[in-house]
Design an enzyme around this catalytic site. Structure first.
Site, mmCIF file in Angstrom:
data_model
loop_
_atom_site.group_PDB
_atom_site.id
_atom_site.type_symbol
_atom_site.label_atom_id
_atom_site.label_comp_id
_atom_site.label_asym_id
_atom_site.label_seq_id
_atom_site.Cartn_x
_atom_site.Cartn_y
_atom_site.Cartn_z
ATOM 1 N N TYR A 43 7.871 13.972 20.866
ATOM 2 C CA TYR A 43 9.092 13.884 19.917
ATOM 3 C C TYR A 43 8.911 14.692 19.010
ATOM 4 O O TYR A 43 7.710 15.155 18.300
ATOM 5 C CB TYR A 43 9.008 12.392 19.163
ATOM 6 C CG TYR A 43 10.054 12.189 18.105
ATOM 7 C CD1 TYR A 43 11.462 12.127 18.439
ATOM 8 C CD2 TYR A 43 9.612 12.122 16.747
ATOM 9 C CE1 TYR A 43 12.243 11.674 17.278
ATOM 10 C CE2 TYR A 43 10.586 11.921 15.635
ATOM 11 C CZ TYR A 43 11.947 11.858 16.255
ATOM 12 O OH TYR A 43 12.701 11.716 15.044
ATOM 13 N N LYS A 55 14.647 2.147 17.076
ATOM 14 C CA LYS A 55 15.558 2.612 18.295
ATOM 15 C C LYS A 55 15.606 1.169 19.041
ATOM 16 O O LYS A 55 16.247 0.476 18.423
ATOM 17 C CB LYS A 55 14.683 3.528 19.259
ATOM 18 C CG LYS A 55 14.120 4.898 18.334
ATOM 19 C CD LYS A 55 15.162 5.749 17.827
ATOM 20 C CE LYS A 55 14.665 6.743 16.984
ATOM 21 N NZ LYS A 55 13.836 7.525 17.291
ATOM 22 N N ASP A 95 3.167 6.349 22.591
ATOM 23 C CA ASP A 95 4.451 6.068 21.895
ATOM 24 C C ASP A 95 5.379 5.635 23.123
ATOM 25 O O ASP A 95 5.903 6.218 24.069
ATOM 26 C CB ASP A 95 5.052 7.485 21.320
ATOM 27 C CG ASP A 95 6.391 7.148 20.688
ATOM 28 O OD1 ASP A 95 7.004 6.408 20.841
ATOM 29 O OD2 ASP A 95 6.645 8.210 19.732
ATOM 30 N N ARG A 133 3.049 -5.058 -1.144
ATOM 31 C CA ARG A 133 2.689 -3.869 -0.412
ATOM 32 C C ARG A 133 1.492 -4.180 0.534
ATOM 33 O O ARG A 133 1.416 -3.775 1.798
ATOM 34 C CB ARG A 133 2.204 -2.710 -1.384
ATOM 35 C CG ARG A 133 1.432 -1.348 -0.495
ATOM 36 C CD ARG A 133 1.406 -0.216 -1.266
ATOM 37 N NE ARG A 133 1.217 -0.356 -2.661
ATOM 38 C CZ ARG A 133 -0.196 -0.632 -3.218
ATOM 39 N NH1 ARG A 133 -1.322 -0.721 -2.407
ATOM 40 N NH2 ARG A 133 -0.500 -0.658 -4.292
HETATM 41 C C1 LIG Z 1 12.539 8.409 16.563
HETATM 42 C C2 LIG Z 1 11.340 8.597 17.296
HETATM 43 C C3 LIG Z 1 9.982 8.718 16.432
HETATM 44 C C4 LIG Z 1 10.268 8.747 14.921
HETATM 45 O O1 LIG Z 1 10.666 7.551 14.353
HETATM 46 P P1 LIG Z 1 11.334 7.583 13.069
HETATM 47 O O2 LIG Z 1 11.554 6.035 12.911
HETATM 48 O O3 LIG Z 1 12.604 8.259 13.242
HETATM 49 O O4 LIG Z 1 10.436 7.891 11.888
HETATM 50 C C5 LIG Z 1 9.056 8.705 17.129
HETATM 51 N N1 LIG Z 1 8.829 8.845 18.509
HETATM 52 C C6 LIG Z 1 10.032 8.738 19.245
HETATM 53 C C7 LIG Z 1 9.886 8.659 20.847
HETATM 54 C C8 LIG Z 1 11.197 8.609 18.579
HETATM 55 O O5 LIG Z 1 12.352 8.664 19.451
#
Ligand SMILES: *Cc1c(COP(=O)(O)O)cnc(C)c1O
Length: 391
Positions: free
Chosen positions: A104, A202, A177, A52
């Site tokens: 998001y 993504k 982000d 961890r």
């Molecule tokens: C998908 C996404 C998130 C969240 O991520 P997860 O891996 O699904 O928890 C945060 N910000 C953006 C812009 C996203 O597309």
């Protein structure tokens, strides 16, 4: 052996964090051990004690992420949402956050339904550049940017926002982000941001088979605090997922560039189509923040995400999205395969109509995640679906 900090992105993507073992393996083995031997009490044999706290596969991935974001440090979490949660948990009680409006959905949910219960209050604005000076309060500790936004692809001038925030007090942490672009298309730390985060689910992993989040920073104190929380909260990714994501990341530059090239062509086609009301795409010179795109994105590239309003309302949007041959109708984005969705009834279905329409999410809006299939095949698919949407 190994890469130099001055190497280009592609070289770093392949070589950063790529360590060999005693056999000379070219690809790192997956280290599943949860615990590591010590030679005498509290004296670990190697770098690791308990998985961890740190694990060889996570360490390699974190080093690669740091290299690609031009950062000193990288940290990986079990999801993008866990990354967001840990950053917000790092704030003291009574802190105030200023965030871009159309973040998001999960980030919005965390701000408004979780962080608030821990005494962290958030103000949202759809125009961070204009409103920020008036929104910063004595207890403002963090500014949250998402660029481009989802699904209307608004782009924020990170350098400008950072200058304003830091002008008030150096203590304000600016978070970006960067999920929609990936580190290949933009490096927010280069524009003064303190922390860059990604849903690695993504583009970074890129094959729609891992859920993960990462962050990168150059700030020693922030890193120490976030690393402490990574271990204390324990929302860490598995060694296997780290290995998968590290493998995915090695082709990020190829995938990211290709999806952007195809998306540009599709956006240009949609922009001149009589069946389309409006196209949101950062690579079009008509985009309202195109000057910022040219400054902030590699080669002014627009990325792989497009959204557009089809003529004929919700009915046409539904017909379009069930008529594609290659674009799969599904949530998420950033994979090798092309996806599409209708935000008003899918990803943004939980937001009241009036509120979502204010940020441009109408019933006829379609979001495309352009994959890396053949450009002409994808363009043909869009053309035939547009015809089908009218029938
Ligand atoms: C998908 C996404 C998130 C969240 O991520 P997860 O891996 O699904 O928890 C945060 N910000 C953006 C812009 C996203 O597309």
């Amino acid at each position: 052996m190994g890469y130099l900090p001055s190497d280009s992105f592609a070289t770093k993507a392949i070589h950063a964090g790529a360590h060999s073992d005693e056999h000379g393996s070219v690809i790192e083995p997956i280290s599943l051990s949860t615990t590591f031997r010590q030679s005498s009490p509290a004296v670990p044999i190697g770098e690791y004690e308990y998985s961890r706290s740190q694990n060889p596969n996570r360490k390699n991935l974190e080093d690669a992420i740091a290299a690609l974001e031009n950062a000193k440090y990288g940290l990986a979490f079990s999801s993008g949402s866990a990354t967001t949660a840990v950053i917000l948990q790092s704030l003291p009680q009574g802190s105030h956050v200023v965030s871009i409006g159309d973040v998001y959905g999960g980030t919005h949910r965390y701000f408004t339904a979780v962080a608030n219960t821990h005494g962290v209050e958030t103000t949202f604005t759809n125009n961070l550049v204009e409103d920020l000076p008036n929104l910063i309060k004595e207890n403002t500790k963090l500014v949250w940017i998402e660029s481009p936004t989802n699904p209307t692809l608004k782009v924020t001038d990170i350098e400008y926002v950072t200058k304003i925030a830091k002008g008030v007090t150096k203590d304000i942490v600016v978070v970006v982000d960067n999920t929609f672009l990936s580190p290949y298309l933009s490096n927010p730390l280069n524009f003064g941001a303190d922390i860059v985060i990604h849903s690695a689910t993504k583009y970074i992993n890129g094959h729609s088979d891992v859920v993960m989040g990462v962050l990168a920073t150059n700030n020693d104190a922030l890193y120490e605090r976030l690393k402490y929380l990574q271990n204390a909260v324990g929302a860490i990714p598995s060694p296997f997922d780290c290995w998968m994501t590290h493998r995915g990341l090695k082709t990020l530059h190829l995938r990211s560039k290709q999806s952007s090239i195809t998306a540009q062509k599709i956006a240009e086609f949609l922009a001149q189509s009589e069946d389309v009301i409006l196209v949101n795409y950062p690579g079009l010179p008509t985009h309202e923040n195109y000057e910022v795109v040219k400054k902030q994105h590699r080669g002014g590239m627009g990325g792989g995400m497009i959204s557009f309003r089809v003529k004929g309302g919700a009915v046409s949007a539904a017909k379009f999205s069930s008529s594609t041959r290659l674009f799969a109708l599904a949530e998420s984005l950033g994979g090798v395969e092309s996806l599409l969705e209708v935000p008003a009834v899918m990803t943004h279905g939980g937001i009241p109509k009036e509120q979502r329409e204010q940020s441009g999410v109408f019933d006829d809006l379609i979001r495309l995640s352009v994959g890396i299939e053949d450009t002409d095949d994808l363009l043909e698919d869009i053309k035939q679906a547009l015809l089908a949407s009218k029938q």
